[in-house]
Design an enzyme around this catalytic site. Sequence first.
Site, short mmCIF file in Angstrom:
data_model
loop_
_atom_site.label_atom_id
_atom_site.label_comp_id
_atom_site.label_asym_id
_atom_site.label_seq_id
_atom_site.Cartn_x
_atom_site.Cartn_y
_atom_site.Cartn_z
N ASP A 14 0.86 -1.19 0.00
CA ASP A 14 0.00 0.00 0.00
C ASP A 14 0.89 1.24 0.00
O ASP A 14 1.65 1.47 0.95
CB ASP A 14 -0.86 -0.06 1.27
CG ASP A 14 -1.77 1.14 1.42
OD1 ASP A 14 -1.71 2.08 0.61
OD2 ASP A 14 -2.55 1.12 2.40
N GLY A 36 -9.76 3.70 -5.99
CA GLY A 36 -8.42 3.13 -6.17
C GLY A 36 -7.39 3.79 -5.27
O GLY A 36 -7.65 4.11 -4.10
N ASP A 38 -6.16 6.70 -5.39
CA ASP A 38 -6.56 8.08 -5.06
C ASP A 38 -7.39 8.09 -3.76
O ASP A 38 -7.10 8.86 -2.82
CB ASP A 38 -7.38 8.62 -6.24
CG ASP A 38 -7.60 10.11 -6.22
OD1 ASP A 38 -7.05 10.79 -5.34
OD2 ASP A 38 -8.33 10.60 -7.10
P1 ADP Z 1 -6.16 4.82 -12.53
O1 ADP Z 1 -7.50 5.51 -12.48
O2 ADP Z 1 -5.02 5.76 -12.90
O3 ADP Z 1 -6.19 3.58 -13.36
P2 ADP Z 1 -6.33 3.25 -10.04
O4 ADP Z 1 -6.21 3.77 -8.65
O5 ADP Z 1 -7.63 2.67 -10.46
O6 ADP Z 1 -5.85 4.45 -11.01
O7 ADP Z 1 -5.20 2.15 -10.27
C1 ADP Z 1 -3.83 2.44 -10.43
C2 ADP Z 1 -3.01 1.34 -9.78
O8 ADP Z 1 -2.95 1.57 -8.37
C3 ADP Z 1 -3.57 -0.07 -9.95
O9 ADP Z 1 -2.48 -0.96 -10.23
C4 ADP Z 1 -4.15 -0.37 -8.57
O10 ADP Z 1 -4.13 -1.77 -8.30
C5 ADP Z 1 -3.16 0.34 -7.70
N1 ADP Z 1 -3.56 0.66 -6.32
C6 ADP Z 1 -4.79 0.76 -5.79
N2 ADP Z 1 -4.70 1.08 -4.47
C7 ADP Z 1 -3.38 1.18 -4.17
C8 ADP Z 1 -2.62 1.45 -3.00
N3 ADP Z 1 -3.23 1.72 -1.82
N4 ADP Z 1 -1.27 1.45 -3.08
C9 ADP Z 1 -0.65 1.20 -4.25
N5 ADP Z 1 -1.29 0.94 -5.40
C10 ADP Z 1 -2.65 0.91 -5.37
#
Ligand code: ADP
Length: 176
Positions: A14, A36, A38
């Site tokens: 994370d 996600g 964000d």
């Molecule tokens: P986007 O809208 O740019 O595709 P997302 O958040 O949906 O962004 O996904 C981008 C990447 O971040 C994906 O590989 C997702 O699995 C990953 N992700 C989601 N939560 C976390 C987190 N807490 N830490 C790191 N990576 C994460």
Amino acid sequence: MDGLDGRIRVVKGDITTLEVDAIVNAANASLLGGGGVDGAIHRAAGPGLLAECRTLHGCDTGSAKVTAGYRLPARWVIHTVGPVWAGGTRGEPGLLASCYRTSLVLAATAGARSVAFPAISTGVYGYPIEAAARIAVREARAFLRASRVPETVFFCCFSQSDREVYEALLNQPEGA
Ligand code: ADP
């Protein structure tokens, strides 16, 4: 191996827990939070982050803006807006490369010694992980060769399969 002496590292987990100077957020153009990574960053940082983001009036795709990290271990959050994958013919590779470059410029300008990136655009935005990771690694290598700051770039993967993609790329010589 890429001759960068461990300046690019892959971790799984994370991103909000990482003890780095700056983390990058895969934000949307409003900069007002989303799902996600964000959503995870806003939850962990607390309401101060959203309040500062409101003052920024959004961000263009391929660009980035910096805020403080609030309750995160990271001192800064670099919010970048990746492209939505539309098959690869709408300029997505150039826009994604621009996210990495712009974020690295902002990290260097802030004086961040370490910066962690999620796999921008590869979640809800649908960018294929292999192609996206190839761009991420290429841009990080190019930037670090030209700049001593940041010292270290972390690619923070949320899954073991993503981690393997990055590790395979980093074990290949450049241009392969
Ligand atoms: P986007 O809208 O740019 O595709 P997302 O958040 O949906 O962004 O996904 C981008 C990447 O971040 C994906 O590989 C997702 O699995 C990953 N992700 C989601 N939560 C976390 C987190 N807490 N830490 C790191 N990576 C994460």
